[in-house]
Design an enzyme around this catalytic site. Structure first.
Site, mmCIF file in Angstrom:
data_model
loop_
_atom_site.group_PDB
_atom_site.id
_atom_site.type_symbol
_atom_site.label_atom_id
_atom_site.label_comp_id
_atom_site.label_asym_id
_atom_site.label_seq_id
_atom_site.Cartn_x
_atom_site.Cartn_y
_atom_site.Cartn_z
ATOM 1 N N ASN A 1 9.554 4.431 3.303
ATOM 2 C CA ASN A 1 9.172 4.055 4.674
ATOM 3 C C ASN A 1 10.388 3.439 5.368
ATOM 4 O O ASN A 1 11.357 3.039 4.719
ATOM 5 C CB ASN A 1 8.067 2.993 4.630
ATOM 6 C CG ASN A 1 6.725 3.576 4.271
ATOM 7 O OD1 ASN A 1 6.503 3.968 3.141
ATOM 8 N ND2 ASN A 1 5.833 3.626 5.226
ATOM 9 N N ARG B 1 0.838 -1.205 0.000
ATOM 10 C CA ARG B 1 0.000 0.000 0.000
ATOM 11 C C ARG B 1 0.873 1.255 0.000
ATOM 12 O O ARG B 1 1.008 1.928 -1.019
ATOM 13 C CB ARG B 1 -0.953 -0.044 1.213
ATOM 14 C CG ARG B 1 -2.100 0.953 1.161
ATOM 15 C CD ARG B 1 -1.727 2.365 1.567
ATOM 16 N NE ARG B 1 -1.188 2.469 2.915
ATOM 17 C CZ ARG B 1 -0.633 3.578 3.393
ATOM 18 N NH1 ARG B 1 -0.552 4.667 2.661
ATOM 19 N NH2 ARG B 1 -0.119 3.595 4.614
ATOM 20 N N ASP B 2 1.535 1.549 1.101
ATOM 21 C CA ASP B 2 2.328 2.790 1.177
ATOM 22 C C ASP B 2 3.520 2.711 0.228
ATOM 23 O O ASP B 2 3.975 3.722 -0.316
ATOM 24 C CB ASP B 2 2.803 3.017 2.617
ATOM 25 C CG ASP B 2 3.026 4.484 2.950
ATOM 26 O OD1 ASP B 2 3.026 5.309 2.023
ATOM 27 O OD2 ASP B 2 3.207 4.811 4.128
ATOM 28 N N HIS C 1 4.489 4.616 12.682
ATOM 29 C CA HIS C 1 4.650 4.524 11.226
ATOM 30 C C HIS C 1 5.700 5.563 10.828
ATOM 31 O O HIS C 1 5.423 6.762 10.813
ATOM 32 C CB HIS C 1 3.288 4.812 10.593
ATOM 33 C CG HIS C 1 3.243 4.839 9.112
ATOM 34 N ND1 HIS C 1 2.712 3.815 8.351
ATOM 35 C CD2 HIS C 1 3.637 5.774 8.219
ATOM 36 C CE1 HIS C 1 2.762 4.128 7.067
ATOM 37 N NE2 HIS C 1 3.326 5.315 6.961
ATOM 38 N N CYS D 1 3.932 9.065 0.336
ATOM 39 C CA CYS D 1 2.571 9.523 0.070
ATOM 40 C C CYS D 1 2.584 10.541 -1.060
ATOM 41 O O CYS D 1 3.343 11.517 -1.002
ATOM 42 C CB CYS D 1 1.990 10.152 1.334
ATOM 43 S SG CYS D 1 0.389 10.908 1.052
ATOM 44 N N HIS E 1 8.654 7.222 8.328
ATOM 45 C CA HIS E 1 9.286 7.362 7.006
ATOM 46 C C HIS E 1 10.749 7.721 7.242
ATOM 47 O O HIS E 1 11.117 8.246 8.298
ATOM 48 C CB HIS E 1 8.547 8.420 6.180
ATOM 49 C CG HIS E 1 7.250 7.909 5.621
ATOM 50 N ND1 HIS E 1 7.099 7.484 4.320
ATOM 51 C CD2 HIS E 1 6.042 7.712 6.208
ATOM 52 C CE1 HIS E 1 5.860 7.072 4.118
ATOM 53 N NE2 HIS E 1 5.189 7.200 5.261
HETATM 54 P P1 HMG Z 1 -13.221 13.839 -3.165
HETATM 55 O O1 HMG Z 1 -12.803 14.144 -4.565
HETATM 56 O O2 HMG Z 1 -13.520 14.985 -2.232
HETATM 57 O O3 HMG Z 1 -14.457 12.802 -3.140
HETATM 58 O O4 HMG Z 1 -12.080 12.940 -2.530
HETATM 59 P P2 HMG Z 1 -15.976 12.998 -3.493
HETATM 60 O O5 HMG Z 1 -16.765 12.310 -2.427
HETATM 61 O O6 HMG Z 1 -16.272 14.441 -3.803
HETATM 62 O O7 HMG Z 1 -16.121 12.151 -4.862
HETATM 63 C C1 HMG Z 1 -15.484 12.563 -6.067
HETATM 64 C C2 HMG Z 1 -15.386 11.388 -7.003
HETATM 65 O O8 HMG Z 1 -14.547 10.379 -6.446
HETATM 66 C C3 HMG Z 1 -16.736 10.720 -7.277
HETATM 67 O O9 HMG Z 1 -16.667 10.174 -8.605
HETATM 68 C C4 HMG Z 1 -16.745 9.551 -6.315
HETATM 69 O O10 HMG Z 1 -17.554 8.486 -6.775
HETATM 70 C C5 HMG Z 1 -15.283 9.140 -6.305
HETATM 71 P P3 HMG Z 1 -17.415 10.927 -9.821
HETATM 72 O O11 HMG Z 1 -18.883 10.975 -9.415
HETATM 73 O O12 HMG Z 1 -16.809 12.325 -9.889
HETATM 74 O O13 HMG Z 1 -17.107 10.048 -11.000
HETATM 75 N N1 HMG Z 1 -14.889 8.527 -5.034
HETATM 76 C C6 HMG Z 1 -14.446 7.253 -4.919
HETATM 77 N N2 HMG Z 1 -14.221 6.292 -5.823
HETATM 78 C C7 HMG Z 1 -13.776 5.098 -5.338
HETATM 79 N N3 HMG Z 1 -13.517 4.852 -4.035
HETATM 80 C C8 HMG Z 1 -13.721 5.810 -3.114
HETATM 81 C C9 HMG Z 1 -14.206 7.065 -3.549
HETATM 82 N N4 HMG Z 1 -14.515 8.201 -2.899
HETATM 83 C C10 HMG Z 1 -14.945 9.080 -3.817
HETATM 84 N N5 HMG Z 1 -13.458 5.555 -1.835
HETATM 85 C C11 HMG Z 1 -11.259 11.303 -1.014
HETATM 86 C C12 HMG Z 1 -12.101 12.550 -1.173
HETATM 87 C C13 HMG Z 1 -11.026 11.070 0.477
HETATM 88 C C14 HMG Z 1 -11.983 10.114 -1.617
HETATM 89 C C15 HMG Z 1 -9.920 11.540 -1.751
HETATM 90 O O14 HMG Z 1 -9.334 12.708 -1.238
HETATM 91 C C16 HMG Z 1 -8.955 10.388 -1.587
HETATM 92 O O15 HMG Z 1 -9.162 9.318 -2.128
HETATM 93 N N6 HMG Z 1 -7.842 10.633 -0.835
HETATM 94 C C17 HMG Z 1 -6.885 9.595 -0.525
HETATM 95 C C18 HMG Z 1 -5.482 10.062 -0.785
HETATM 96 C C19 HMG Z 1 -4.542 8.959 -0.397
HETATM 97 O O16 HMG Z 1 -4.819 7.802 -0.630
HETATM 98 N N7 HMG Z 1 -3.394 9.311 0.190
HETATM 99 C C20 HMG Z 1 -2.415 8.352 0.588
HETATM 100 C C21 HMG Z 1 -2.852 7.518 1.746
HETATM 101 S S1 HMG Z 1 -2.628 8.310 3.335
HETATM 102 C C22 HMG Z 1 -0.949 8.110 3.661
HETATM 103 O O17 HMG Z 1 -0.193 7.686 2.809
HETATM 104 C C23 HMG Z 1 -0.437 8.401 5.037
HETATM 105 C C24 HMG Z 1 -0.150 7.128 5.844
HETATM 106 O O18 HMG Z 1 0.788 6.318 5.181
HETATM 107 C C25 HMG Z 1 0.374 7.485 7.242
HETATM 108 C C26 HMG Z 1 1.525 8.503 7.197
HETATM 109 O O19 HMG Z 1 2.548 8.235 6.533
HETATM 110 O O20 HMG Z 1 1.351 9.527 7.836
HETATM 111 C C27 HMG Z 1 -1.440 6.300 6.033
HETATM 112 MG MG MG Z 2 2.964 6.598 5.196
#
Ligand code: HMG
Ligand code: MG
Length: 289
Positions: A246, A12-13, A204, A237, A206
């Site tokens: 990481n 994932r990450d 967690h 990320c 990095h």
């Molecule tokens: P948004 O654009 O505000 O969502 O994103 P929305 O609700 O307005 O929907 C917009 C469109 O996205 C729609 O499609 C939805 O259907 C679709 P359209 O009608 O325009 O065709 N949609 C989805 N499709 C599939 N699965 C879903 C989904 N949700 C909406 N779940 C949202 C808001 C939170 C979804 C977006 O900002 C997002 O996906 N963000 C995730 C970013 C991410 O993955 N970042 C990396 C992970 S976090 C990380 O790495 C940190 C960590 O490792 C810890 C650390 O290191 O600190 C965990």
């Molecule tokens: Mg991370």
């Protein structure tokens, strides 16, 4: 011997920021290799929007293809109810929801304020619990935010309390851009101690500055018994500038032994899994050049 849990987050990450297109088959083979290492948990994929993280748009196919090792916990990231609906169609032991300690990262990573994200997560956590899933709650930027700067432990403590109130089973503290040093880890745990004990968290890390392993060793001294890590140090990320790899699982396994603990992980199998994935990525580079 006293044991420390490792959650392998490379699928994932490690891969979410990878620009080369990796097939679902390769990801499945990777997860199967990771299962053979004996890690406690594997964060397999993510049910975020594929528009935001295209690399993990094949989450359902990957979860359908992996061979589950008895005793290993398989999890995936879930940002909202739409993601939960998709996750509930798959076989999973745990989901991981994620919030941030800072407004800047919350907006950039999840398109909402901290409050909006917590409101979005409330029904996700409740429904996941009803479905019998374990829920991990990540808090990103526990030390430093690439947009808002230094983070005070009090900000993290507040988020810990909010996520506990919403019903998460465990907290995972993310040093998203690898800004911590060992003393910052001590200050963090001191600052949140009124709400959560070190042994009730996962850390967690990095490795941006090459300090992740010294942070992990300090955390073990303090009482942390659960870490995320990624084979080969893969990872980062896409919404956190300056967040490359990481903490490498290979280094963590060695550090755990040095500290007099055991992880139940086969170090040789970890080395092999990391080398295998690096080889796949190198071949993809060759194919695209
Ligand atoms: P948004 O654009 O505000 O969502 O994103 P929305 O609700 O307005 O929907 C917009 C469109 O996205 C729609 O499609 C939805 O259907 C679709 P359209 O009608 O325009 O065709 N949609 C989805 N499709 C599939 N699965 C879903 C989904 N949700 C909406 N779940 C949202 C808001 C939170 C979804 C977006 O900002 C997002 O996906 N963000 C995730 C970013 C991410 O993955 N970042 C990396 C992970 S976090 C990380 O790495 C940190 C960590 O490792 C810890 C650390 O290191 O600190 C965990
Ligand atoms: Mg991370």
């Amino acid at each position: 011997m006293k044991s420390i849990r490792i959650t392998e987050v490379a699928p994932r990450d490690g891969l979410q920021n990878e620009p080369r297109r990796i097939s679902a088959e390769t990801k499945i083979a990777f997860v199967d290799r990771l299962s053979a290492t004996g890690v406690s948990e594997i964060e397999v994929t993510s049910f975020v929007s594929a528009r935001w993280v295209p690399q993990l748009g094949d989450a359902t196919a990957v979860l359908a293809g992996i061979h589950r090792r008895p005793g290993t916990i398989y999890s995936a990231l879930v940002p909202n109810e739409q993601g939960l609906d998709r996750a509930l169609e798959c076989t999973l032991d745990k989901i991981a929801v994620f919030a941030a300690a800072t407004e800047g990262f919350s907006q950039r990573n999840t398109n909402g304020s901290i409050e909006q994200v917590l409101s979005r997560l409330a029904p996700v956590i409740a429904r996941a619990r009803e479905a019998g899933l374990i829920v991990r709650g990540y808090i990103s930027c526990v030390i430093h935010c690439p947009f808002d700067g230094a983070v005070q432990p009090e900000q993290v403590r507040t988020l810990c309390a909010r996520l506990i109130d919403l019903g998460v089973h465990e907290l995972d503290l993310g040093d998203t851009i690898g800004a911590a040093d060992a003393d910052a880890i001590s200050r963090l745990y001191e600052g949140i101690s009124a709400t959560v004990a070190p042994g009730a968290t996962t850390l967690h890390l990095h490795d941006t500055q090459g300090r992740a392993i010294s942070c992990a060793m300090r955390a073990i001294e303090i009482g942390v018994r659960s870490f995320d890590a990624s084979v080969g140090g893969l990872g980062g990320c896409p919404y956190a500038p300056g967040a490359p790899g990481n903490l490498a699982t290979e280094s963590l396994v060695r550090a755990i032994t040095t500290c007099g603990f055991e992880s139940g992980v086969d170090g040789d199998a970890v080395d092999q899994a990391g080398r295998w994935m690096r080889q796949q990525l190198a071949e993809l580079s060759g194919a695209s050049s």
